[in-house]
Motif scaffolding. Structure first.
Motif, short mmCIF file in Angstrom:
data_model
loop_
_atom_site.label_atom_id
_atom_site.label_comp_id
_atom_site.label_asym_id
_atom_site.label_seq_id
_atom_site.Cartn_x
_atom_site.Cartn_y
_atom_site.Cartn_z
N UNK A 26 0.83 -1.21 0.00
CA UNK A 26 0.00 0.00 0.00
C UNK A 26 0.86 1.25 0.00
N UNK A 27 0.31 2.36 -0.49
CA UNK A 27 1.09 3.59 -0.54
C UNK A 27 1.50 4.02 0.86
N UNK A 28 2.68 4.55 0.97
CA UNK A 28 3.18 4.99 2.27
C UNK A 28 2.80 6.44 2.52
N UNK A 29 2.36 6.72 3.71
CA UNK A 29 2.10 8.12 4.07
C UNK A 29 3.44 8.83 4.17
N UNK A 30 3.40 10.15 3.96
CA UNK A 30 4.66 10.88 3.98
C UNK A 30 5.18 11.06 5.40
N UNK A 31 4.34 10.80 6.37
CA UNK A 31 4.78 10.82 7.76
C UNK A 31 4.53 9.43 8.31
N UNK A 32 5.37 9.00 9.21
CA UNK A 32 5.21 7.63 9.73
C UNK A 32 3.86 7.43 10.39
N UNK A 33 3.19 6.31 10.10
CA UNK A 33 1.91 6.05 10.75
C UNK A 33 2.08 5.97 12.27
N UNK A 34 1.02 6.33 12.96
CA UNK A 34 1.06 6.25 14.42
C UNK A 34 1.21 4.79 14.81
N UNK A 100 4.03 22.40 8.55
CA UNK A 100 2.83 21.70 8.11
C UNK A 100 2.12 21.02 9.30
N UNK A 101 0.83 21.26 9.42
CA UNK A 101 -0.03 20.68 10.46
C UNK A 101 0.46 21.00 11.88
N UNK A 137 -3.11 21.89 1.62
CA UNK A 137 -3.05 20.45 1.81
C UNK A 137 -3.87 20.03 3.03
N UNK A 138 -4.38 18.82 2.99
CA UNK A 138 -5.27 18.39 4.06
C UNK A 138 -6.71 18.68 3.69
N UNK A 139 -7.58 18.50 4.64
CA UNK A 139 -9.00 18.71 4.35
C UNK A 139 -9.46 20.05 4.94
N UNK B 296 -3.02 10.96 8.83
CA UNK B 296 -3.89 12.11 8.64
C UNK B 296 -5.21 11.58 8.12
N UNK B 314 -4.49 11.58 4.00
CA UNK B 314 -3.47 12.19 3.14
C UNK B 314 -2.34 11.19 2.94
#
Lengths: 200, 391
Positions: A26-34, A100-101, A137-139, B296, B314
């Motif tokens: 699966x595609x990787x998020x640009x930040x590590x998943x929790x 960001x965020x 970016x984001x919702x 996200x 995201x």
């Protein structure tokens, strides 16, 4: 009978979804998943809260909605730039920017906030509105909350520097009012900001 | 059991990862339906063109030229001033005729008839009479708009001097709630009664007040309020004008929405450091985290069965729509393409997801078929529209 069919249809649909197989990674998020283990228990109890009456500020009046049919041509013609609140000059024209965020004040913008605090101390009659903004970016709904946190971070910093909190109002425009309408990191970095406006 | 394998070759070419989905279809209603429309007789019949336009918006209806490969055939006959619309089931040769009187409003009649035809063909309820609300810049100020699903009938509902955003429409389509800004900070929630057009304030305070959704029966509104210190979720009862705080947190709270699960709502919180989706049992005050797979995860919308939800995650900077069951066992990416989406909404007939996508100076509303992932663009407007909500 139709309802039963519909329910069956949905059940089958979801059983179909359950059988989806992802062949590749699966595609990787640009930040590590929790990490699961970082998370406190899945279920927790919320605090007790009390009923309250709906509060409405006096200046808000009931009115009749003016409904108007619009066409794509009218829509295109109505896309004038968003009305800006008055442009500030001097120290209030300075902005602070965020990662960001994030909504914590970066070290490099501490001097800006100190300048604004000094200005407010020297001009005790001035009240300001801090506008929190986000990049695209984001919702959108979540960015609205993020912009508010940014404005509140800046407010808290000014209050900690000795400014009366009653002199500072905050609002978030989320990603609705970008400084730069481009889709690149440089534009996004500039759009993640707080602006300071004098309340007149 | 019919087994169909969908290979999204075009998607694979345009994205950096490959998906191959195997979907077992045991229910014939989940396949695309093939419809042949008799073109010869539709010439110069404006109503026929309007109806055809609506029907082809459905991602699970495929228009075919060859009548032999179709499931149904649609034809039009002029009868004096009236038009007869014939829906023929080719397998059984059963025919249903709808008589359309000349004086009727073309668009509204086409929408109603499209729903009937969709229901007869697919055995699931039509969604053509759904309404969309959104906000959009209008001469420098954001206002609230209401539209049908084709974007052909758009109405501006507000004429405020300050920005109006984040509208939500009730399931019965009789109310719209939205957020209006004050010039000096603070916001109010206002409620428009779509029947008598009263636009009344229901709550205002310093900070941000944003509605997430109406309750299923349309008499309550879930909204978040943040005063700079603490985030709260309130339930506002329209009938008795009562406000009940149901959840509070120092974390950011957003998008409190109905879940179709008794006494449960869902919301977004960054309590654990990043925005994630939670389920909240209002009665037992129990909070359960639903999303773990991405860092996200926002904008939840629940299926009318309450078993699944869609949300935006995201991924590599792009907003993608995922579907998941409540327990996370069913999980699928619904938009395996480069395009980013926002504001997903599950359709009432549970078959489709509405979603918004924007370009530099325009926005489009899409309808995604969750069985086949086929999607169609419902309409494009020459503006950036935001906060899409659909019922």
């Amino acid at each position: 009978m139709r309802k039963v069919l519909l329910i069956l249809c949905v059940l089958v649909l979801f059983s179909a979804c359950a059988k989806q197989k992802v062949v590749s990674q699966p595609p990787q998020a640009d930040i590590k998943p929790v990490q699961q283990e970082q998370v406190v228990p899945k279920e927790q109890k919320a605090p007790e809260m009390k009923l309250q009456e709906a509060q409405i500020q006096q200046k808000e009046e009931p009115k009749k909605a003016k409904v108007e049919e619009v066409t794509p041509t009218m829509i295109a013609q109505a896309q004038t730039p968003t009305l800006e609140t008055a442009k500030e000059d001097g120290v209030l024209s300075k902005m602070i920017h965020f990662d960001f965020d994030k909504y914590d004040i970066k070290k490099e913008y501490v001097s800006v906030l100190k300048e604004i605090a000094e200005y407010l101390k020297a001009n005790p009659d001035i009240r300001i509105l801090i506008e929190g903004h986000c990049d695209e970016r984001g919702t959108r709904e979540y960015n609205l909350q993020l912009g508010m946190r940014r404005a509140e971070s800046a407010k808290k910093y000014l209050v900690d520097l000795g400014i009366d909190e009653k002199r500072i109002e905050t609002i978030s425009y989320g990603e609705d009012r970008p400084l730069i309408n481009e889709q690149n990191e440089s534009a996004w970095a500039k759009n993640r900001r707080c602006e300071f406006k004098r309340i007149k | 059991m019919k087994k169909v394998t969908f290979f999204f070759i075009s998607f694979i070419l345009s994205v950096s990862f490959a998906y191959s989905l195997t979907i077992e279809i045991s229910n014939p209603n989940l396949r695309p339906f093939k419809l042949h429309i008799s073109n010869q007789k539709t010439k110069n019949i404006e109503f026929a063109n309007t109806l055809t336009h609506y029907i082809q918006l459905m991602p699970n209806i495929v228009l075919v030229d060859d009548i032999d490969s179709a499931d149904n055939s649609l034809s039009f006959e002029k009868r004096g001033d009236n038009i007869n619309v014939n829906l023929l089931f080719l397998k059984t040769q059963e025919m249903i005729t709808y008589e359309i009187k000349k004086a009727e409003d073309n668009i509204n009649t086409a929408i109603r008839l499209a729903d009937m035809i969709f229901e007869k063909m697919t055995h699931s309820s039509g969604i053509f009479s759904s309404n969309l609300v959104f906000s959009m810049n209008w001469n420098g100020v954001r206002q609230i708009f209401l539209s049908d699903i084709s974007g052909k009938k758009i109405r501006k509902l507000t004429d405020n001097l300050t920005d109006s955003i984040a509208p939500k429409i009730s399931p019965q389509r009789n109310y719209v709630v939205y957020t209006r800004y004050f010039k000096t900070g603070g916001t109010s929630l206002r409620l428009i009664d779509l029947k008598n057009l009263d636009d009344i304030p229901i709550y205002s305070s310093k900070g941000l007040n944003v509605a997430g959704s109406f309750s299923e029966e349309g008499t309550k509104i879930f909204f978040t309020s943040y005063d700079g210190k603490i985030s709260k979720i309130f339930v506002y009862s329209i009938n008795d004008k009562r406000l009940e705080p149901i959840y509070s947190s120092k974390a950011r709270l957003a998008t409190p929405v109905k879940t179709f699960i008794k006494n449960n709502i869902s919301f977004v919180s960054d309590e654990y450091g990043s925005p994630q989706i939670f389920l909240y049992d209002i009665e037992n005050k129990k909070v359960k985290r639903l999303t773990y797979k991405h860092n996200y995860s926002t904008s939840p919308s629940f299926a009318p069965t309450g078993t699944h939800f869609v949300y935006v995650a995201m991924v590599s900077g792009i907003n993608k729509i995922f579907a998941s069951s409540i327990d996370g066992s069913d999980f699928a990416l619904l938009t395996p393409i480069e395009k980013g989406f926002d504001d997903p909404h599950w359709s009432k007939n549970e078959r489709f997801i509405f979603a918004l996508s924007k370009d530099v100076n325009s926005s489009s509303v899409y309808l995604i078929d969750i069985a086949t992932l086929r999607y169609v663009k419902l309409f494009t407007l020459p503006a950036i529209i935001s906060y899409l909500n659909i019922e």
